[in-house]
Design an enzyme around this catalytic site. Structure first.
Site, PDB file in Angstrom:
ATOM      1  N   LYS A   1       1.827   4.433  -6.447  1.00  0.00           N
ATOM      2  CA  LYS A   1       2.938   5.326  -6.798  1.00  0.00           C
ATOM      3  C   LYS A   1       2.891   5.652  -8.284  1.00  0.00           C
ATOM      4  O   LYS A   1       3.112   4.804  -9.138  1.00  0.00           O
ATOM      5  CB  LYS A   1       4.283   4.670  -6.493  1.00  0.00           C
TER       6      LYS A   1
ATOM      7  N   GLU B   1      11.919  -2.910 -28.060  1.00  0.00           N
ATOM      8  CA  GLU B   1      10.806  -1.985 -27.913  1.00  0.00           C
ATOM      9  C   GLU B   1      11.359  -0.561 -27.970  1.00  0.00           C
ATOM     10  O   GLU B   1      12.122  -0.152 -27.100  1.00  0.00           O
ATOM     11  CB  GLU B   1      10.114  -2.219 -26.568  1.00  0.00           C
TER      12      GLU B   1
ATOM     13  N   CYS C   1       2.543   0.200 -24.711  1.00  0.00           N
ATOM     14  CA  CYS C   1       3.067  -1.163 -24.659  1.00  0.00           C
ATOM     15  C   CYS C   1       2.403  -2.051 -25.701  1.00  0.00           C
ATOM     16  O   CYS C   1       2.969  -3.057 -26.088  1.00  0.00           O
ATOM     17  CB  CYS C   1       2.878  -1.737 -23.270  1.00  0.00           C
TER      18      CYS C   1
ATOM     19  N   GLU D   1       2.887  -6.043 -15.869  1.00  0.00           N
ATOM     20  CA  GLU D   1       2.506  -5.668 -17.244  1.00  0.00           C
ATOM     21  C   GLU D   1       3.716  -4.958 -17.824  1.00  0.00           C
ATOM     22  O   GLU D   1       4.050  -3.850 -17.393  1.00  0.00           O
ATOM     23  CB  GLU D   1       1.293  -4.732 -17.246  1.00  0.00           C
TER      24      GLU D   1
HETATM   25  P1  NAD Z   1       9.940   1.988 -15.677  1.00  0.00           P
HETATM   26  O1  NAD Z   1      10.026   0.543 -15.504  1.00  0.00           O
HETATM   27  O2  NAD Z   1      11.169   2.780 -15.677  1.00  0.00           O
HETATM   28  O3  NAD Z   1       9.039   2.657 -14.539  1.00  0.00           O
HETATM   29  C1  NAD Z   1       7.746   2.220 -14.268  1.00  0.00           C
HETATM   30  C2  NAD Z   1       7.407   2.560 -12.827  1.00  0.00           C
HETATM   31  O4  NAD Z   1       8.261   1.800 -11.974  1.00  0.00           O
HETATM   32  C3  NAD Z   1       7.628   4.013 -12.451  1.00  0.00           C
HETATM   33  O5  NAD Z   1       6.624   4.413 -11.541  1.00  0.00           O
HETATM   34  C4  NAD Z   1       8.975   3.979 -11.761  1.00  0.00           C
HETATM   35  O6  NAD Z   1       9.134   5.023 -10.823  1.00  0.00           O
HETATM   36  C5  NAD Z   1       8.920   2.651 -11.055  1.00  0.00           C
HETATM   37  N1  NAD Z   1      10.219   2.078 -10.738  1.00  0.00           N
HETATM   38  C6  NAD Z   1      11.407   2.294 -11.355  1.00  0.00           C
HETATM   39  N2  NAD Z   1      12.383   1.609 -10.742  1.00  0.00           N
HETATM   40  C7  NAD Z   1      11.809   0.938  -9.718  1.00  0.00           C
HETATM   41  C8  NAD Z   1      12.302   0.032  -8.725  1.00  0.00           C
HETATM   42  N3  NAD Z   1      13.582  -0.312  -8.659  1.00  0.00           N
HETATM   43  N4  NAD Z   1      11.423  -0.475  -7.828  1.00  0.00           N
HETATM   44  C9  NAD Z   1      10.123  -0.160  -7.889  1.00  0.00           C
HETATM   45  N5  NAD Z   1       9.600   0.690  -8.791  1.00  0.00           N
HETATM   46  C10 NAD Z   1      10.434   1.216  -9.717  1.00  0.00           C
HETATM   47  O7  NAD Z   1       9.083   2.156 -16.992  1.00  0.00           O
HETATM   48  P2  NAD Z   1       8.640   3.496 -17.708  1.00  0.00           P
HETATM   49  O8  NAD Z   1       9.791   3.968 -18.493  1.00  0.00           O
HETATM   50  O9  NAD Z   1       7.991   4.435 -16.761  1.00  0.00           O
HETATM   51  O10 NAD Z   1       7.454   2.949 -18.633  1.00  0.00           O
HETATM   52  C11 NAD Z   1       7.666   2.486 -19.907  1.00  0.00           C
HETATM   53  C12 NAD Z   1       7.619   0.965 -19.944  1.00  0.00           C
HETATM   54  O11 NAD Z   1       6.392   0.482 -19.429  1.00  0.00           O
HETATM   55  C13 NAD Z   1       7.706   0.403 -21.336  1.00  0.00           C
HETATM   56  O12 NAD Z   1       8.623  -0.631 -21.397  1.00  0.00           O
HETATM   57  C14 NAD Z   1       6.310  -0.131 -21.615  1.00  0.00           C
HETATM   58  O13 NAD Z   1       6.218  -1.149 -22.533  1.00  0.00           O
HETATM   59  C15 NAD Z   1       5.864  -0.522 -20.276  1.00  0.00           C
HETATM   60  N6  NAD Z   1       4.408  -0.534 -20.199  1.00  0.00           N
HETATM   61  C16 NAD Z   1       3.765  -1.727 -20.178  1.00  0.00           C
HETATM   62  C17 NAD Z   1       2.380  -1.768 -20.124  1.00  0.00           C
HETATM   63  C18 NAD Z   1       1.651  -3.063 -20.081  1.00  0.00           C
HETATM   64  O14 NAD Z   1       0.509  -3.072 -19.702  1.00  0.00           O
HETATM   65  N7  NAD Z   1       2.245  -4.166 -20.419  1.00  0.00           N
HETATM   66  C19 NAD Z   1       1.662  -0.588 -20.072  1.00  0.00           C
HETATM   67  C20 NAD Z   1       2.351   0.600 -20.101  1.00  0.00           C
HETATM   68  C21 NAD Z   1       3.741   0.606 -20.146  1.00  0.00           C
END
Ligand code: NAD
Length: 452
Positions: A155, A356, A264, A230
């Site tokens: 997804k 962050e 991240c 992650e």
């Molecule tokens: P997010 O958590 O809002 O969304 C990430 C993904 O999860 C999206 O595909 C979203 O649709 C899905 N999602 C949202 N709610 C969900 C639920 N209840 N159940 C299942 N899936 C759900 O994050 P974002 O805003 O898209 O991304 C930014 C964040 O990601 C930042 O905090 C960043 O640090 C983190 N990030 C971490 C890494 C890493 O490798 N550690 C890499 C990239 C981004």
């Protein structure tokens, strides 16, 4: 299909295309089909699975520019980054194409017989991808998962589905059997949440915010479902006075403002030894002001916009609370721009020092000695990456060992190489991706004893 999501070009705020969002029933259907495709994919001879992954890599390679162009328009990534990201998918596929033929078990000496271990695939793996690096993060999940013999439902984030959809098509073009890799664009609360609750999904790989990640982990507990997380970061770039200060300051902006800080691994806290603090800032200012913040359709752009107006508002909210020491420029217009901004911080309790921001904002603070640097770097619930700049290699290694984070670099800002393990300490994550062991994380180790 139920809803439509309008993809927006973040550099112009103009619509690009409408993408249908999968419903719960669509998600169930994709999972069931992936489950049905699993036995044949698992049974494929290792060499044949390897060959298919190599062919997938070759097809991706033939579409690098097309994939990159999609990411420039969909995510506002610079051309340089977007080409690297598409190439990273190809490289991961090639690297993990070596895995099917090398999923070695062990032969363990025991009394009365022979004991061997096998690495068996799990079944259907659900991969949930965020919007900041849509291509690489998808590939870090699906390449080793497929190599280990699993089928995958993936997804993409609502905001950035285009490259994932195209990669799904390219997999079929390369000859991967239907339903082995299925891209299911949809809402996190619908499709992502279904990966967690559906009993046929045996593992969830989640990259995204710490808050959502905790909910996923709680949900996975119900079925003792395997999970890799992650999550966020607040990584430190530690600059000692004995380093080449001009060089360290010249590279620091790229370690945090790359991808407009939506990384991240961004080194969003800079710790500078007090005796070099003023000199460092005097070099940092021209480096930040000189950054080419341009519409990423311009090949020379070094930093593009933020992903959405919402993200822009969030980042501006942080900046409204502080005095910005100096900031770069933006091209203006309707895009979701925030200039690369530098803030000096004295109070380690400041929100901008602790949270962050996920935008082009860096906070700088002085430290007194090595112990103080390590203590300040570790004063966070995150632990994803970090850098140490020093000409004393012994100190570089000592500090790298002392910082509680998964990915450290000395005199460099690199975090992610597909050959090496990647992941977080503390609330930055659980488990590791990439590196030689990644396929193992998509298997169960089975022990078989055969009596003599
Ligand atoms: P997010 O958590 O809002 O969304 C990430 C993904 O999860 C999206 O595909 C979203 O649709 C899905 N999602 C949202 N709610 C969900 C639920 N209840 N159940 C299942 N899936 C759900 O994050 P974002 O805003 O898209 O991304 C930014 C964040 O990601 C930042 O905090 C960043 O640090 C983190 N990030 C971490 C890494 C890493 O490798 N550690 C890499 C990239 C981004």
């Amino acid at each position: 299909m139920s809803d439509l999501h309008t993809v927006i070009n973040p550099a112009t705020a103009k619509p690009v295309i409408d993408v249908p969002l999968a419903s719960l029933a669509d998600a169930d259907y994709a999972i069931e089909r992936a489950h049905a495709a699993f036995p044949a994919w698992k049974a494929l001879a290792p060499g044949e699975r390897a060959a298919l992954l190599r062919r997938f890599a070759a097809v991706v390679d033939a579409h690098i520019d097309e994939l990159a162009e999609l990411e420039v328009r969909n995510a506002g990534h610079t051309w340089g980054n977007a080409r690297w990201e598409a190439g990273n998918v190809r490289d991961c596929l090639n690297y993990y194409a070596g895995a099917p033929e090398r999923l070695f078990g062990r032969q363990i000496p025991v009394a009365g017989g022979v004991d061997v271990t096998f690495h068996e695939p799990l079944g259907v793996v659900g991969i949930i991808v965020p919007w900041n690096f849509p291509m690489p993060i998808a590939g870090w999940g699906f390449a080793p998962a497929l190599a280990a013999g699993n089928t995958v439902v993936l997804k993409p984030a609502e905001l950035t589905p285009l490259t994932a959809i195209r990669l799904g098509e390219l997999a079929l073009e390369a000859g991967l059997p239907a339903d082995v890799l299925t891209v299911v664009p949809g809402k996190g609360s619908v499709v992502g949440a279904r990966f967690v609750t559906h009993e046929l999904v045996r593992k969830v790989c989640f990259t995204g915010s710490t808050e959502v990640g905790k909910g996923i982990m709680r949900g996975c507990a119900d079925q003792v479902k395997r999970v890799t997380l992650e999550l966020g970061g607040k990584s430190a770039n530690i600059v000692f006075a004995d380093a080449d200060i001009a060089a360290a300051a010249a590279s620091a902006p790229y370690a945090v403002f790359d991808n407009a800080g939506q990384d991240c691994c961004a080194r969003s806290r800079i710790l500078v030894e007090r005796s070099a603090y003023d000199e460092f800032l005097s070099h940092l200012e021209p480096a930040v002001l000189g950054m080419r913040v341009l519409d990423p359709s311009d090949e020379s752009s070094e930093m593009g916009p933020l992903i959405s107006s919402q993200q822009q508002a969030t980042v501006r909210g942080y900046l409204d609370e502080v005095d910005v020491a100096f900031a770069g420029t933006t091209p203006g217009g309707d895009g979701f721009w925030v200039p690369p901004s530098v803030v000096t911080v004295e109070d380690p309790a400041a929100r901008i020092w602790r949270e962050e921001v996920f935008g082009p904002v860096v906070a700088v603070m002085p430290f007194d000695d090595e112990a103080d640097a390590v203590a300040k770097a570790n004063d966070t619930e995150y632990g994803l990456s970090g850098s140490i700049y020093t000409n004393d290699l012994g100190r570089g290694l000592r500090v790298a060992r002392a910082v509680d984070a998964g990915n450290l670099s000395v005199n460099s800002h690199s975090s992610v190489r597909y050959w090496t393990p990647f992941g977080g300490y503390k609330q930055s994550g659980l488990g590791r991706e990439l590196g030689p062991d990644a396929p193992m994380a998509f298997t169960e180790e089975k022990n078989v004893f055969i009596a003599h």
